[in-house]
Design an enzyme around this catalytic site. Sequence first.
Site, PDB file in Angstrom:
ATOM      1  N   THR A 408       0.889  -1.183   0.050  1.00 13.30           N
ATOM      2  CA  THR A 408       0.104   0.025  -0.151  1.00 13.30           C
ATOM      3  C   THR A 408       0.717   1.543  -0.081  1.00 13.30           C
ATOM      4  OG1 THR A 408      -1.643  -1.154   1.093  1.00 13.30           O
ATOM      5  CG2 THR A 408      -1.977   1.204   1.151  1.00 13.30           C
ATOM      6  N   GLN A 445      -7.344  -7.565  -2.855  1.00 10.51           N
ATOM      7  CA  GLN A 445      -8.217  -6.941  -1.839  1.00 10.51           C
ATOM      8  C   GLN A 445      -9.577  -7.605  -1.226  1.00 10.51           C
ATOM      9  OE1 GLN A 445      -7.151  -4.140  -0.144  1.00 10.51           O
ATOM     10  NE2 GLN A 445      -6.846  -3.366  -2.136  1.00 10.51           N
ATOM     11  N   ASP A 448      -9.923  -8.721   2.241  1.00  8.93           N
ATOM     12  CA  ASP A 448     -10.054  -7.663   3.139  1.00  8.93           C
ATOM     13  C   ASP A 448     -11.414  -7.922   3.905  1.00  8.93           C
ATOM     14  OD1 ASP A 448      -7.627  -6.427   3.756  1.00  8.93           O
ATOM     15  OD2 ASP A 448      -8.363  -4.557   2.814  1.00  8.93           O
ATOM     16  N   SER A 472     -11.950  -1.559   4.645  1.00  7.80           N
ATOM     17  CA  SER A 472     -10.658  -1.201   4.582  1.00  7.80           C
ATOM     18  C   SER A 472     -10.177  -0.207   5.682  1.00  7.80           C
ATOM     19  CB  SER A 472     -10.492  -0.153   3.446  1.00  7.80           C
ATOM     20  OG  SER A 472      -9.204   0.696   3.390  1.00  7.80           O
ATOM     21  N   SER A 473      -9.023  -0.241   5.994  1.00  8.35           N
ATOM     22  CA  SER A 473      -8.640   0.497   6.965  1.00  8.35           C
ATOM     23  C   SER A 473      -7.890   1.873   6.677  1.00  8.35           C
ATOM     24  CB  SER A 473      -7.528  -0.109   8.090  1.00  8.35           C
ATOM     25  OG  SER A 473      -8.072  -1.384   8.485  1.00  8.35           O
ATOM     26  N   GLY A 494      -0.103   0.387   5.933  1.00  8.03           N
ATOM     27  CA  GLY A 494       0.062  -0.361   7.049  1.00  8.03           C
ATOM     28  C   GLY A 494      -1.058  -1.266   7.633  1.00  8.03           C
ATOM     29  N   GLY A 495      -2.047  -1.530   6.549  1.00  7.15           N
ATOM     30  CA  GLY A 495      -3.278  -2.338   6.983  1.00  7.15           C
ATOM     31  C   GLY A 495      -3.977  -1.705   8.096  1.00  7.15           C
TER      32      GLY A 495
HETATM   33  N1  GLU Z   1      -5.944  -3.505   2.212  1.00 13.05           N
HETATM   34  C1  GLU Z   1      -5.811  -2.863   3.247  1.00 13.05           C
HETATM   35  C2  GLU Z   1      -6.911  -1.864   3.437  1.00 13.05           C
HETATM   36  O1  GLU Z   1      -7.580  -1.526   2.857  1.00 13.05           O
HETATM   37  C3  GLU Z   1      -4.434  -1.981   3.312  1.00 13.05           C
HETATM   38  C4  GLU Z   1      -3.289  -2.805   3.271  1.00 13.05           C
HETATM   39  C5  GLU Z   1      -1.921  -2.081   3.610  1.00 13.05           C
HETATM   40  O2  GLU Z   1      -2.119  -1.004   4.178  1.00 13.05           O
HETATM   41  O3  GLU Z   1      -0.748  -2.795   3.469  1.00 13.05           O
HETATM   42  O4  GLU Z   1      -7.066  -1.362   4.774  1.00 13.05           O
END
Ligand code: GLU
Length: 588
Positions: A408, A445, A448, A472-473, A494-495
């Site tokens: 990301t 994705q 998620d 998502s985050s 960063g998820g």
């Molecule tokens: N897929 C995650 C999201 O949409 C982001 C992943 C990442 O930040 O590495 O929250």
Amino acid sequence: MKTAIYNPAPMTLGLIATLAIALFLSACAPSGALPNIAIPKSKTTAATLKSEKHMIAAANPLAADAGLEMLRSGGSAVDAAIAAQMVLGLVEPQSSGIGGGGFMLSFNSENGEIAAWDGRETAPDGATPGMFLNLDGKPKSFAAARLGGLSVGVPGLLAMLEQVHAEQGKLPWAKLFGPAIKLAENGFTVSPRLAQLIAGASALDTFTPTRNYFFHKDGTPLQAGEKLTNKKLAATYRTIAEQGAKAFYLGPIGYDIGQTVREASVNPGTITSTDMVAYRAKKRDPVCGPYRTMLVCGMGPPSSGGIATLQILGMMQEFDLQNTRPGSLQAAHLISEASKLAFADRAAYIGDPRFVPWPEGLISPDYLKARAGTINPSAASGPAAPGMPGMSSHNKYGTSDESYGISTTHLSVIDANGNAVAMTSSIESAFGSRLMVRGFLLNNQLTDFSFRPEVNGAPVANQVGPRKRPRSSMAPTLVFDADGNTIAAIGSPGGSSIIGYVAQAIVALFDWELSPGEALSMPHFLSRGGAVELEINSAAEILKKPLEDIGHEVRMKQTTSGLHFVGMKDGGLVGAADPRREGVVLGD
Ligand code: GLU
């Protein structure tokens, strides 16, 4: 007026001053009396750039260059963001690209509008709630679910960028692809981070086009410093530059995406041309809320990023963080407790808003004040439960698992006219599904979504479903001062840790008044609902024992933030890039 505070539709600068003043008057509770321990000030921090006119911060110098080139040619912040994103898809292919999705917050200085753009991937019509379960009904492992066509959502990035460009672009669409096409044809240098991630990625050699691109003929991975071209991506970009996003969704590119997904030798998926044609990006209202004298605006569902960040900050408003030392034990405790409460709500209430309406009370100041009131300022509480935000006719759902990302990307831009962009984009995990089409990687994705459709008989808000967007985050965020200046365009990869990174950076910038370089370099502390996570091998380790002493479970974790910040200050601009990745900030 109160409703407008947390549900602006549309939010304009006219409202901001009123909000800020109302909020500043709200009383601050005293903080508890914990030992006066704080993360020591770091000797090496990222630089802070100051400039007068325009500025861009992005995860790779070549991408920032492309954005700056557009700004210098009179382009808007949106133009710069698109040009930078196209280069990122080439030079940082593990993180983002046209095979993925993203979210953008934009501020339009002409009409004062703050908009939230949703380019999140959608599940195809063939998706089913149990698609990430094994035959025994247990969830697949993440690695098994990610690989191949099943995890690929219909990409949304290009549709979103074209939609924003139609409203806020100044330069011709085709021009924005120029720098990326040139680099793809002439070659760019493989960066250390890209080389390291290629070498460390599992199953990256599963599918032939991907193997041929990231590995030499003898099977060894590309090395840092090697020159790499991507003629296929150059051709794809050329087509899209000339014909627009429809060439991606309607034409042979879209057809190839579907075919690659359906014919994947591992985990074939279901995307068809019909799914591609049906994709729509969405312009949404931002979620906005007060913090001290500022207005903070973020991305609402299907991202949980904006709501969770606003919740944490909204609860922190009740505490006097300004008078704690930067990185203090007190602050780490309070922010972690607030994060636990925010993550409990996130799990219970947030999914694709088309299917799972979210209670707007989640970001109302009254609700957050009440939630903050449950925090013990000097001791950790146990696991947090979701609240009842002013109701509840809304369903509460079962909870689901969390991802923790190393891919990301986030970029921030402010142009010479004061237009601002904060955009986070992603193909989910590093190198996405490992499938590559016409020079770009396809996202994973759909992982998620919650792998479990139900928990204890209750449906999960973030359950998989056809045409649904996974939660998502990502938290692209704009912060305005009481005069309406964009004092922060910020976000991070960063998820689910993104939420903690962004909230901590906002506190560091505006409560502790650290310089942007210092704020982005500060060792991380955060909670994603359970333990407090401290950045491993950093000065944050000093907080471990004191946090344990007041009842927290503490884990030391490698953190992979990639915060990029640009903001207005004293009539000019300031910016910084997270030293943990390869980003830079450039400006004039
Ligand atoms: N897929 C995650 C999201 O949409 C982001 C992943 C990442 O930040 O590495 O929250």
